[in-house]
Motif scaffolding. Structure first.
Motif: not given
Length: 398
Positions: A35-36, A77-80, A87-88
């Protein structure tokens, strides 16, 4: 059926499978990914994977980062989430003291910060170039006997303080632009704990030093209005006060932050209550400068001093120009200080105004103390100076 990636790529780059063996058939899973900041191994579809947070500043490495593998075999994707990178979900990683920093940088706030930093950099470059031009004229064009005058030496030191202030602000805005364009504050070697704290400290030091040299100049003016002596001594004492005195409030501020402000990076240092230590010193310096200039103006209008001043109209003009510069600097400082201690409506407008005005302080200093200085312009128009400038250009043409 296996989806997401080929089985041959399963172990490439990001380690082993998480939670299952590679032998079962008809298995849906999410492929390995980086994820970078950290590597995530493959995960079974529908599972939420947790790994220890990376050891970056602002993160608690004893807690977990979270990533969710969707039922269709792709990372979701993880919202809030306060901090989501590729996406992490790093929300649990962020040290509680620094949560507000990340929460502020939503898309709208990030775009606003990018715009303000870009505007600030443009104006700071203008200020820097204008002061460099003044420096070249002072050191290369004006004769030695002019440069040894105490008032001229004060002006040159004032320009030096302005350059340091401009460079500190340019560095701060440049790094902010870099980090905002890369989304996260976490993946840059520049934002190490030491660099963050050093930059914040240096920025505050250069600001109060610049204000201090404005006070030194106003002090010399009010003395000149009384005694009319263009002396060449006393510069050492001015340096001690101008460069050394700001160390006192700055040290108190730094020590308090080290003890009380338990964050890895002082990006948000201006919101800490101890900022009043620096702000009170700035108010003190601005007030002192105003008192000196008002005292000079009063002396210029008193009968017993009028005959002592060698060039009364010129001195009145110089005091008025210094008062105009002080007014601009005072408003700039107020736009920075007041929202910190007393939040205002339309705060974004105040931020834009403060960024524009603080970035133009160096440019205005070059105008006030050089290009709007009648003696300075008169001297530049002299034939000997034009010849000297021509010879300088000739000698330095490659």
């Amino acid at each position: 059926m296996i989806s997401g990636t080929n089985m041959s790529d399963l172990f490439n780059g990001c380690g082993e499978l998480t939670g299952f063996s590679p032998t079962p058939h008809n298995l849906t899973y999410c492929g390995s990914v980086h994820d970078g900041l950290m590597c995530w191994p493959p995960a079974i579809a529908g599972r939420t994977v947790r790994k220890k947070c990376p050891a970056f500043h602002g993160f608690d490495s004893s807690r977990d980062a979270v990533r969710k593998c969707g039922k269709n075999g792709s990372w979701e994707e993880i919202v809030e989430s306060i901090v989501t990178i590729s996406k992490t979900n790093f929300a649990e990683c962020v040290i509680p003291y620094e949560v507000d920093i990340f929460r502020r940088f939503d898309d709208h706030t990030r775009d606003t910060a990018l715009t303000m930093s870009a505007v600030a950099l443009s104006l700071l470059i203008l200020s820097l170039l204008s002061i460099i031009v003044v420096f070249v004229i002072y050191y290369c064009i004006l004769p030695k006997f002019i440069n040894t005058c105490l008032h001229v030496r004060i002006h040159k030191t004032l320009f030096t303080a302005a350059i340091l202030d401009i460079l500190a602000k340019m560095t701060s805005h440049s790094l902010l632009l870099y980090e905002l364009n890369n989304i996260s504050f976490l993946n840059s070697i520049f934002f190490t704990s030491f660099m963050c704290k050093f930059l914040a400290t240096f920025k505050q030091y250069t600001e109060i030093v610049y204000l201090g040299w404005l006070a030194m100049d106003s002090n010399f003016i009010q003395i000149l209005c009384k005694s009319e002596h263009l002396c060449s001594y006393g510069f050492t004492m001015y340096c001690i006060v101008g460069w050394g005195l700001p160390v006192v409030p700055l040290t108190l501020w730094v020590v308090t932050l080290v003890v009380d402000h338990k964050v890895q990076c002082w990006i948000d240092h201006t919101s800490h209550p101890v900022m009043w230590v620096i702000d009170i010193y700035k108010v003190f310096i601005l007030t002192t400068t105003l008192v000196f200039l008002v005292l000079a103006l009063v002396r210029l209008h008193m009968a017993k001093y009028k005959d002592k001043v060698y060039d009364l109209p010129k001195m009145k003009y110089e005091v008025r120009m210094s008062l105009a510069n002080l007014g601009f600097v005072g408003i700039s400082c107020a736009l920075v200080m007041i929202p910190t201690h007393l939040p205002l409506g339309g705060h974004q407008v105040v931020q834009f105004l403060s960024v524009i005005m603080t970035s133009l302080m160096g440019f205005l200093a070059a105008i006030i103390y050089a290009f709007a200085n009648k003696d300075f312009i008169k001297f530049l128009k002299h034939n000997e100076v034009r010849m000297r400038f021509g010879k300088y250009l000739t000698l330095n043409v490659p």
